[in-house]
Enzyme design. Structure first.
Site, PDB file in Angstrom:
ATOM      1  N   GLU A 105       0.666  -1.510   0.185  1.00 51.68           N
ATOM      2  CA  GLU A 105       0.166  -0.185  -0.462  1.00 51.68           C
ATOM      3  C   GLU A 105       0.592   1.233   0.004  1.00 51.68           C
ATOM      4  OE1 GLU A 105      -0.778  -1.067   3.885  1.00 51.68           O
ATOM      5  OE2 GLU A 105      -2.608  -2.533   3.061  1.00 51.68           O
ATOM      6  N   TYR A 117       7.458   2.484  -8.391  1.00 50.51           N
ATOM      7  CA  TYR A 117       6.746   0.916  -8.041  1.00 50.51           C
ATOM      8  C   TYR A 117       6.532   0.474  -9.096  1.00 50.51           C
ATOM      9  CZ  TYR A 117       7.254   1.298  -2.606  1.00 50.51           C
ATOM     10  OH  TYR A 117       6.800   1.471  -1.691  1.00 50.51           O
TER      11      TYR A 117
HETATM   12  C1  COA Z   1      10.474   5.988  -2.749  1.00 55.20           C
HETATM   13  C2  COA Z   1      11.772   5.914  -2.691  1.00 55.20           C
HETATM   14  C3  COA Z   1      12.288   4.610  -1.858  1.00 55.20           C
HETATM   15  C4  COA Z   1      12.718   5.606  -3.819  1.00 55.20           C
HETATM   16  O1  COA Z   1      13.617   5.519  -3.734  1.00 55.20           O
HETATM   17  P1  COA Z   1      15.347   5.836  -4.478  1.00 55.20           P
HETATM   18  O2  COA Z   1      16.392   5.182  -4.342  1.00 55.20           O
HETATM   19  O3  COA Z   1      15.236   7.099  -5.126  1.00 55.20           O
HETATM   20  O4  COA Z   1      14.552   4.758  -5.906  1.00 55.20           O
HETATM   21  P2  COA Z   1      15.770   4.992  -7.407  1.00 55.20           P
HETATM   22  O5  COA Z   1      16.611   5.594  -7.778  1.00 55.20           O
HETATM   23  O6  COA Z   1      15.881   3.363  -7.855  1.00 55.20           O
HETATM   24  O7  COA Z   1      14.514   5.350  -8.426  1.00 55.20           O
HETATM   25  C5  COA Z   1      14.511   4.608  -9.284  1.00 55.20           C
HETATM   26  C6  COA Z   1      12.850   4.814 -10.009  1.00 55.20           C
HETATM   27  O8  COA Z   1      11.636   4.930  -9.042  1.00 55.20           O
HETATM   28  C7  COA Z   1      11.600   6.736  -9.691  1.00 55.20           C
HETATM   29  N1  COA Z   1      11.112   7.320  -8.917  1.00 55.20           N
HETATM   30  C8  COA Z   1      12.350   7.921  -7.853  1.00 55.20           C
HETATM   31  N2  COA Z   1      11.831   9.327  -7.227  1.00 55.20           N
HETATM   32  C9  COA Z   1      11.576   9.892  -7.272  1.00 55.20           C
HETATM   33  C10 COA Z   1      10.673  11.270  -7.504  1.00 55.20           C
HETATM   34  N3  COA Z   1      11.102  11.445  -6.532  1.00 55.20           N
HETATM   35  N4  COA Z   1       9.758  11.370  -8.642  1.00 55.20           N
HETATM   36  C11 COA Z   1       9.451  10.358  -9.614  1.00 55.20           C
HETATM   37  N5  COA Z   1       9.474   9.240  -9.735  1.00 55.20           N
HETATM   38  C12 COA Z   1      10.496   9.077  -8.810  1.00 55.20           C
HETATM   39  C13 COA Z   1      11.576   6.829 -10.877  1.00 55.20           C
HETATM   40  O9  COA Z   1      11.435   6.299 -12.069  1.00 55.20           O
HETATM   41  C14 COA Z   1      13.516   6.233 -10.789  1.00 55.20           C
HETATM   42  O10 COA Z   1      13.552   5.986 -12.064  1.00 55.20           O
HETATM   43  P3  COA Z   1      14.840   7.042 -12.605  1.00 55.20           P
HETATM   44  O11 COA Z   1      14.958   8.012 -11.822  1.00 55.20           O
HETATM   45  O12 COA Z   1      14.991   6.086 -13.633  1.00 55.20           O
HETATM   46  O13 COA Z   1      13.548   8.115 -12.862  1.00 55.20           O
HETATM   47  C15 COA Z   1      12.286   7.249  -2.004  1.00 55.20           C
HETATM   48  O14 COA Z   1      11.766   8.162  -2.816  1.00 55.20           O
HETATM   49  C16 COA Z   1      12.001   7.417  -0.625  1.00 55.20           C
HETATM   50  O15 COA Z   1      12.526   7.264   0.648  1.00 55.20           O
HETATM   51  N6  COA Z   1      10.673   8.047   0.252  1.00 55.20           N
HETATM   52  C17 COA Z   1      10.384   8.114   0.844  1.00 55.20           C
HETATM   53  C18 COA Z   1      10.021   7.009   1.468  1.00 55.20           C
HETATM   54  C19 COA Z   1       8.982   6.282   0.824  1.00 55.20           C
HETATM   55  O16 COA Z   1       8.072   6.805   0.738  1.00 55.20           O
HETATM   56  N7  COA Z   1       8.949   5.230   0.367  1.00 55.20           N
HETATM   57  C20 COA Z   1       7.456   4.350   0.145  1.00 55.20           C
HETATM   58  C21 COA Z   1       6.587   3.847   1.264  1.00 55.20           C
HETATM   59  S1  COA Z   1       5.182   3.162   0.629  1.00 55.20           S
END
Ligand code: COA
Length: 148
Positions: A105, A117
């Site tokens: 979720e 995701y």
């Molecule tokens: C969501 C989260 C885990 C992504 O982690 P990350 O290490 O930045 O992810 P990645 O670098 O592997 O990103 C993979 C893809 O996700 C998407 N993505 C990640 N961050 C994004 C952003 N800020 N905006 C849009 N797309 C995004 C993109 O498609 C990205 O690919 P790209 O960089 O080639 O465009 C991170 O932003 C985070 O920790 N957020 C806060 C915690 C959270 O919300 N967790 C999920 C709870 S359900």
């Protein structure tokens, strides 16, 4: 940044993991909750290590043919470098050798997570109205089917 390593989380990682979670989402798990997850037999908790320190984590459980991701987060300074994608991939790899429906979720406004995701093969399968509190928000339900 050096290579991103993803490995099984250990008790010594719990304070760093809880700190990343605290900085990342509105209602974080406590250190005790993460320590508890580490002790559970059917739980998977993995830590990502960047430049020698924990820079992200993922935690979830599996029962029979279904797995749930409870939380995934990357430390702010390491976002958009592939850590989240590597954590998801490693989570799938850590599940037993069977077919699984992986579910989760996510807050409807969390476009970064939804995008992560979707990029990793999850599809939106439903909406749970007002599922979250503080702030109140709908949850998007997402699933991905994997077969090993
Ligand atoms: C969501 C989260 C885990 C992504 O982690 P990350 O290490 O930045 O992810 P990645 O670098 O592997 O990103 C993979 C893809 O996700 C998407 N993505 C990640 N961050 C994004 C952003 N800020 N905006 C849009 N797309 C995004 C993109 O498609 C990205 O690919 P790209 O960089 O080639 O465009 C991170 O932003 C985070 O920790 N957020 C806060 C915690 C959270 O919300 N967790 C999920 C709870 S359900």
């Amino acid at each position: 940044m050096s290579d991103i390593i993803v490995r099984k989380a250990v008790l010594e990682d719990v304070s760093a993991i809880a700190e990343i979670e605290r900085m990342s989402i509105p209602q974080p798990w406590s250190e005790a909750a993460f320590a508890n997850a580490l002790a559970q037999e059917n739980a998977v908790t993995l830590a990502a290590v960047c430049d020698g320190a924990v820079c992200g984590f993922i935690t979830g459980v599996y029962v029979l043919d279904s797995a749930d991701i409870y939380s995934v987060a990357t430390a702010e300074e390491y976002r958009r470098k592939g850590v989240g994608g590597k954590l998801l991939e490693a989570f799938f790899g850590a599940l037993p050798d069977e077919a699984f429906t992986v579910g989760l979720e996510v807050r409807e406004s969390n476009l970064a997570a939804i995008s992560l995701y979707e990029k990793n093969g999850f599809e939106r399968v439903g909406l749970r109205k007002n599922f979250y509190s503080d702030p109140k928000e709908n949850a998007v339900l997402m699933t991905k089917f994997i077969r090993k």
